[in-house]
Design a protein around this motif. Structure first.
Motif, PDB file in Angstrom:
ATOM      1  N   GLU A 187      27.244  97.701  24.601  1.00 45.64           N
ATOM      2  CA  GLU A 187      26.185  98.162  23.709  1.00 45.64           C
ATOM      3  C   GLU A 187      24.851  97.859  24.379  1.00 45.64           C
ATOM      4  OE1 GLU A 187      26.425  99.669  20.736  1.00 45.64           O
ATOM      5  OE2 GLU A 187      28.599  99.724  20.954  1.00 45.64           O
ATOM      6  N   TYR A 188      24.043  98.903  24.605  1.00 48.18           N
ATOM      7  CA  TYR A 188      22.756  98.742  25.291  1.00 48.18           C
ATOM      8  C   TYR A 188      21.643  99.068  24.309  1.00 48.18           C
ATOM      9  CZ  TYR A 188      19.282  99.400  29.060  1.00 48.18           C
ATOM     10  OH  TYR A 188      18.192  99.313  29.891  1.00 48.18           O
ATOM     11  N   TRP A 189      20.790  98.092  24.026  1.00 40.45           N
ATOM     12  CA  TRP A 189      19.644  98.311  23.128  1.00 40.45           C
ATOM     13  C   TRP A 189      18.386  98.443  23.967  1.00 40.45           C
ATOM     14  CZ3 TRP A 189      19.358  96.063  17.615  1.00 40.45           C
ATOM     15  CH2 TRP A 189      20.547  96.347  16.935  1.00 40.45           C
ATOM     16  N   SER A 190      17.676  99.567  23.792  1.00 39.17           N
ATOM     17  CA  SER A 190      16.597  99.874  24.711  1.00 39.17           C
ATOM     18  C   SER A 190      15.240  99.971  24.022  1.00 39.17           C
ATOM     19  CB  SER A 190      16.905 101.199  25.415  1.00 39.17           C
ATOM     20  OG  SER A 190      15.860 101.531  26.290  1.00 39.17           O
ATOM     21  N   SER A 191      14.184  99.643  24.804  1.00 47.87           N
ATOM     22  CA  SER A 191      12.810  99.727  24.288  1.00 47.87           C
ATOM     23  C   SER A 191      12.236 101.124  24.367  1.00 47.87           C
ATOM     24  CB  SER A 191      11.892  98.794  25.090  1.00 47.87           C
ATOM     25  OG  SER A 191      12.219  97.466  24.846  1.00 47.87           O
ATOM     26  N   TRP A 192      13.004 102.057  24.896  1.00 47.34           N
ATOM     27  CA  TRP A 192      12.487 103.423  24.980  1.00 47.34           C
ATOM     28  C   TRP A 192      12.895 104.181  23.727  1.00 47.34           C
ATOM     29  CZ3 TRP A 192       9.359 102.362  28.540  1.00 47.34           C
ATOM     30  CH2 TRP A 192       9.745 101.589  29.640  1.00 47.34           C
TER      31      TRP A 192
ATOM     32  N   ILE B  88      16.858 109.385  31.518  1.00 48.76           N
ATOM     33  CA  ILE B  88      17.368 108.938  32.814  1.00 48.76           C
ATOM     34  C   ILE B  88      18.463 107.896  32.616  1.00 48.76           C
ATOM     35  CG2 ILE B  88      16.759 107.766  34.963  1.00 48.76           C
ATOM     36  CD1 ILE B  88      13.951 109.021  34.667  1.00 48.76           C
ATOM     37  N   LEU B  89      18.263 106.986  31.657  1.00 52.08           N
ATOM     38  CA  LEU B  89      19.287 105.977  31.374  1.00 52.08           C
ATOM     39  C   LEU B  89      20.610 106.641  31.005  1.00 52.08           C
ATOM     40  CD1 LEU B  89      17.457 103.200  29.336  1.00 52.08           C
ATOM     41  CD2 LEU B  89      18.913 102.833  31.309  1.00 52.08           C
ATOM     42  N   GLU B  90      20.528 107.661  30.163  1.00 59.14           N
ATOM     43  CA  GLU B  90      21.764 108.328  29.730  1.00 59.14           C
ATOM     44  C   GLU B  90      22.434 109.053  30.883  1.00 59.14           C
ATOM     45  OE1 GLU B  90      21.342 109.192  25.017  1.00 59.14           O
ATOM     46  OE2 GLU B  90      20.298 110.553  26.376  1.00 59.14           O
ATOM     47  N   ASP B  91      21.617 109.707  31.723  1.00 56.46           N
ATOM     48  CA  ASP B  91      22.198 110.386  32.890  1.00 56.46           C
ATOM     49  C   ASP B  91      22.896 109.393  33.797  1.00 56.46           C
ATOM     50  OD1 ASP B  91      19.565 112.870  33.364  1.00 56.46           O
ATOM     51  OD2 ASP B  91      21.393 112.850  32.141  1.00 56.46           O
TER      52      ASP B  91
ATOM     53  N   ALA C 102      14.709 109.161  40.283  1.00 54.19           N
ATOM     54  CA  ALA C 102      14.523 110.024  39.108  1.00 54.19           C
ATOM     55  C   ALA C 102      13.343 109.556  38.271  1.00 54.19           C
ATOM     56  CB  ALA C 102      15.800 110.046  38.272  1.00 54.19           C
ATOM     57  N   PHE C 103      13.145 108.225  38.207  1.00 54.33           N
ATOM     58  CA  PHE C 103      11.996 107.717  37.450  1.00 54.33           C
ATOM     59  C   PHE C 103      10.697 108.244  38.043  1.00 54.33           C
ATOM     60  CE2 PHE C 103      13.678 105.014  34.277  1.00 54.33           C
ATOM     61  CZ  PHE C 103      14.836 104.435  34.777  1.00 54.33           C
ATOM     62  N   ALA C 104      10.637 108.260  39.379  1.00 61.79           N
ATOM     63  CA  ALA C 104       9.425 108.734  40.031  1.00 61.79           C
ATOM     64  C   ALA C 104       9.289 110.246  39.905  1.00 61.79           C
ATOM     65  CB  ALA C 104       9.427 108.314  41.497  1.00 61.79           C
ATOM     66  N   ASP C 105      10.388 110.955  40.134  1.00 63.40           N
ATOM     67  CA  ASP C 105      10.315 112.413  40.173  1.00 63.40           C
ATOM     68  C   ASP C 105      10.180 113.035  38.801  1.00 63.40           C
ATOM     69  OD1 ASP C 105      12.750 112.606  42.899  1.00 63.40           O
ATOM     70  OD2 ASP C 105      10.593 112.172  42.872  1.00 63.40           O
ATOM     71  N   ASP C 106      11.013 112.583  37.849  1.00 61.57           N
ATOM     72  CA  ASP C 106      11.042 113.243  36.538  1.00 61.57           C
ATOM     73  C   ASP C 106      10.035 112.683  35.556  1.00 61.57           C
ATOM     74  OD1 ASP C 106      14.690 113.358  36.621  1.00 61.57           O
ATOM     75  OD2 ASP C 106      13.149 114.489  37.693  1.00 61.57           O
ATOM     76  N   ALA C 107       9.614 111.439  35.746  1.00 63.13           N
ATOM     77  CA  ALA C 107       8.787 110.817  34.719  1.00 63.13           C
ATOM     78  C   ALA C 107       7.482 110.251  35.260  1.00 63.13           C
ATOM     79  CB  ALA C 107       9.580 109.720  34.022  1.00 63.13           C
TER      80      ALA C 107
END
Lengths: 433, 297
Positions: free
Chosen positions: A46-51, A60-63, A359-364
């Protein structure tokens, strides 16, 4: 007869109603049995995220999780995207027994709120993983961000850093070029000269808004007296009696007196400052974080060139431009996890910060944490600044750290920059907490 | 089915148990918490440390809390008076036989249906913006330059700006209450008064006003309890002059995004208890001062 039957049914209904809470929430506690199919890692996390679910970081996390699951079919990760409130929602959830295995938040929040709940991950950092090209994982990450964990947690690695952030002066390079500013100011005198040039060219040198109003004074005073003393300003009203604090206030007052601040600065509500900057294209500088270009991406015209540089040195200051405010988000693992779960969780974090870091740099348009990644074009100059930092100021400077003082200091700073009060009045008002 | 005592308890049972569990238990627990130093809301009781009135003493010495109390007093008094006055005015107008009565009632009530946050941001970003906002455009168009120049969101004016937004979203709610109260008055009274030769003003002051005293009391009590929980607009219009006790409690409990300096749920609890006590005291005073006249029908 009929009424007795009705009574029984009502009684059963009441019992059922009262019993549902007992049976409904039970699954949070049960550990699912995962069949061991021999492919290595096994866990249901179970991953709880601040996003928030619609932010690029969440996508990106889901991908990354989907991709990781293809390579490791025994590992399933379930995300709960809580938004920024995650920092205290997770703490409450863990305390009440909810299964939370992985969680992310800003490093300062992990330090303040999650100390009792997270595992020491140090042993995992020196191992190699499929995506680290034979090197220990530690060498893949930006050193300043991993060192942050050591600094905050007594030489232990308790989070995997991702989405690092640095706080500095962002500028409209087009205006700088037009005004004839050929190099970024390094000292306060040079900075005043830059402002004057920009003003003469018909532009507004500096703006701010009510979310970031402490930044100019915050950076100046921290440069002047160092972060240890500057942090006291957020918690101890007596610390404001230091004559150097007044000196810093006078420097900011001077900027207002010379007309270097946006005339709207006294009533700029977030995000007016940054939006005006990209929409009207007549404001040169704004202190903000590396998240800025991404935040205003939808309203920024093509051809807008972002520049950034470190806050200049100040006369008589103890710190130079190698000191700056930065932080990072981090993924921590619950100390209630089993060895198997911990291994799987860490392996996923490695996968995210190696294969998916670009992906963080390119997509976001976000700062990548991996040393091998290419930075987004808008943040190339920010990269130089961040890599030049060797002393850390807390994110957005220490002036924002006190819950009881933050709003008071913000308000006073807004009035000082708007030219509504003097430096002495500012010190008096900002210290009334 | 007979309405015996057993049946009554059976039907009331779930509701009563829920009220006890969801409302009363937290009230008792919060009150207890306010006398202890507690790290987080759900910290187990054995981790609490007793401090007596320590939290309260700390609270009443904190300038930010005192400022927030002063702000809420100003909001309660000034916005309350203006909102009640406007609501009553609208209710009188919209209980006469004017054309489009139903349409106007819906129009005035509409802001109440929209979430406070949405209303707040509309005012903040659109109406009060000093470059292209509604007020700036309107006043410039009307050549009222001094009004057009007003920096609605600066520290000096932000309280009034927030008050305008607050009143705007609440007038409809209280107007509906007053309308219901006025329409409850039997038309027999008015007919009798007309026959006796009473004018419009006499009917209003001698019949309408006394018979809706109770509605005023209810409205005032509701206003008090709703105002004390003032949070959404304070979050939108951030500033010292618009800081409210609810916002203070929230920040003490959860910290700001970067600080989280030693969260103290006990301190937040003492703030909550203070707010609740004030609401209870004020409501009791209002209800004792304004006694409803009993009337038939």
């Amino acid at each position: 007869m009929k009424s007795k039957l009705v009574r029984c049914m009502i009684l059963l209904g009441v019992i059922a109603l009262l019993a549902t809470p007992v049976f409904a929430g039970g699954s949070a506690e049960s550990k699912d049995v995962v069949a061991d199919d021999g492919s290595g890692l096994q866990a249901k996390l179970e991953y709880w995220s601040s996003w928030s679910a619609n932010e690029p970081q969440a996508l990106i996390l889901e991908d990354a999780a989907k991709d990781f699951n293809k390579l490791n079919p025994g590992v399933k990760i379930n995300f709960t995207f809580n938004g920024r409130d995650n920092r205290y929602l997770t703490a409450s959830a863990i305390q009440s027994g909810t299964k939370v295995d992985m969680m992310d938040a800003n490093a300062d929040n992990i330090s303040a709120l999650w100390r009792d709940y997270i595992a020491d991950l140090s042993p995992y950092f020196s191992k190699t993983y499929p995506t680290t090209n034979g090197k220990p994982f530690l060498e893949e990450l930006m050193p300043s961000m991993t060192k942050l964990s050591l600094a905050l947690f007594d030489d232990k690695y308790v989070f995997i850093p991702f989405v690092p952030q640095a706080f500095m002066i962002f500028c409209n390079k087009g205006i700088f070029e037009e005004a004839g500013v050929t190099s970024y100011p390094k000292t306060w005198d040079e900075f005043l000269g830059t402002c004057e040039q920009i003003k003469r060219a018909g532009y507004i040198p500096i703006t701010s808004d009510n979310a970031y109003n402490t930044s100019w004074f915050g950076y100046y005073v921290t440069r002047l007296i160092g972060d240890d003393e500057a942090s006291e300003l957020a918690t101890d009203p007596q610390a404001w009696k230091n004559p150097k604090v007044l000196e810093a206030a006078k420097a900011i007052e001077e900027l207002a007196r010379r007309g270097y601040y946006d005339p709207n600065i006294a009533s700029n509500t977030y995000p007016n400052g940054q939006q005006s900057m990209v929409i009207n294209e007549n404001i040169a500088m704004y202190i903000n974080g590396t998240w800025l270009p991404n935040e205003v991406a939808t309203t920024t015209p093509d051809g807008f060139k972002w520049g950034s540089f470190a806050f200049p040195t100040v006369p008589g200051g103890v710190d130079d431009q190698t000191a700056g405010a930065y932080s990072t988000y981090g993924i921590s693992v619950s100390n209630k996890t089993t060895e198997q779960e911990r291994e799987a969780a860490f392996a996923f974090a490695v996968h995210l910060t190696t294969k998916f870091d670009q992906a963080f740099a390119d997509d976001a348009n976000i700062v990548p944490v991996n040393v091998n990644s290419t930075w987004p074009e808008d943040l190339l100059e920010a990269r130089e600044v961040l890599f030049g930092y060797s002393t850390r100021y807390p994110a957005q400077t220490s002036l924002t750290k006190g819950a009881n003082s933050k709003q008071i200091i913000l308000d006073a700073a807004q009035k000082l920059m708007g030219g509504l009060i003097t430096a002495e009045e500012f010190v008096a008002q900002a210290s009334r907490f | 089915m007979k309405l015996s005592k057993g049946n009554i308890f059976l039907f009331m049972g779930p509701a009563v148990i829920l009220v006890l569990a969801v409302f009363l238990y937290p009230v008792f627990r919060t009150t207890a918490m306010s006398f202890f130093d507690v790290r987080e809301i759900i910290s187990p009781v054995h981790k609490w440390s007793f401090v007596g009135f320590g939290n309260y003493k700390l609270l009443y010495k904190t300038p930010l809390f005192i400022t927030s109390m002063k702000n809420i007093l100003k909001l309660w008094l000034y916005c309350g008076a203006i909102t009640m006055f406007l609501s009553f005015l609208f209710s009188i107008a919209l209980t006469t036989e004017i054309i489009g009565k139903k349409f106007f009632r819906a129009l005035v009530y509409l802001p109440n249906v929209v979430a406070s946050i949405a209303i707040g941001y509309m005012w903040l970003f659109y109406v009060f913006n000093n470059q292209f906002g509604l007020f700036k455009t309107l006043f410039s168009f009307l050549k009222l330059e001094s009004l057009a120049q007003v920096q609605w969101l600066s520290s000096n004016y932000i309280f009034y700006s927030m008050s305008i937004a607050f009143i705007f979203s609440n007038v409809g709610y209280y107007m509906m209450m007053f309308i219901a109260g006025i329409e409850k008055i039997s038309s027999d009274y008015y007919e009798a008064a007309k026959i006796e030769g009473a004018g419009v003003f006499q009917s209003f002051f001698k019949i309408t006003l006394p018979l809706i005293k109770g509605v005023f009391a209810t409205a005032a009590v509701l206003w008090t309890s709703r105002t004390m929980g003032f949070f959404a607009l304070a979050q939108v219009f951030t500033g010292i002059k618009t800081y409210t006790p609810m916002l203070y409690t929230y920040i003490v409990l959860f910290g700001t995004e970067f600080s989280s300096t030693a969260n103290n749920a006990g301190l937040a609890a003492s703030s909550a208890v203070t707010m609740t006590l004030i609401v209870i005291v004020v409501s009791t005073i209002i209800q004792t001062l304004i006694k409803d006249e009993n009337h038939e029908g």
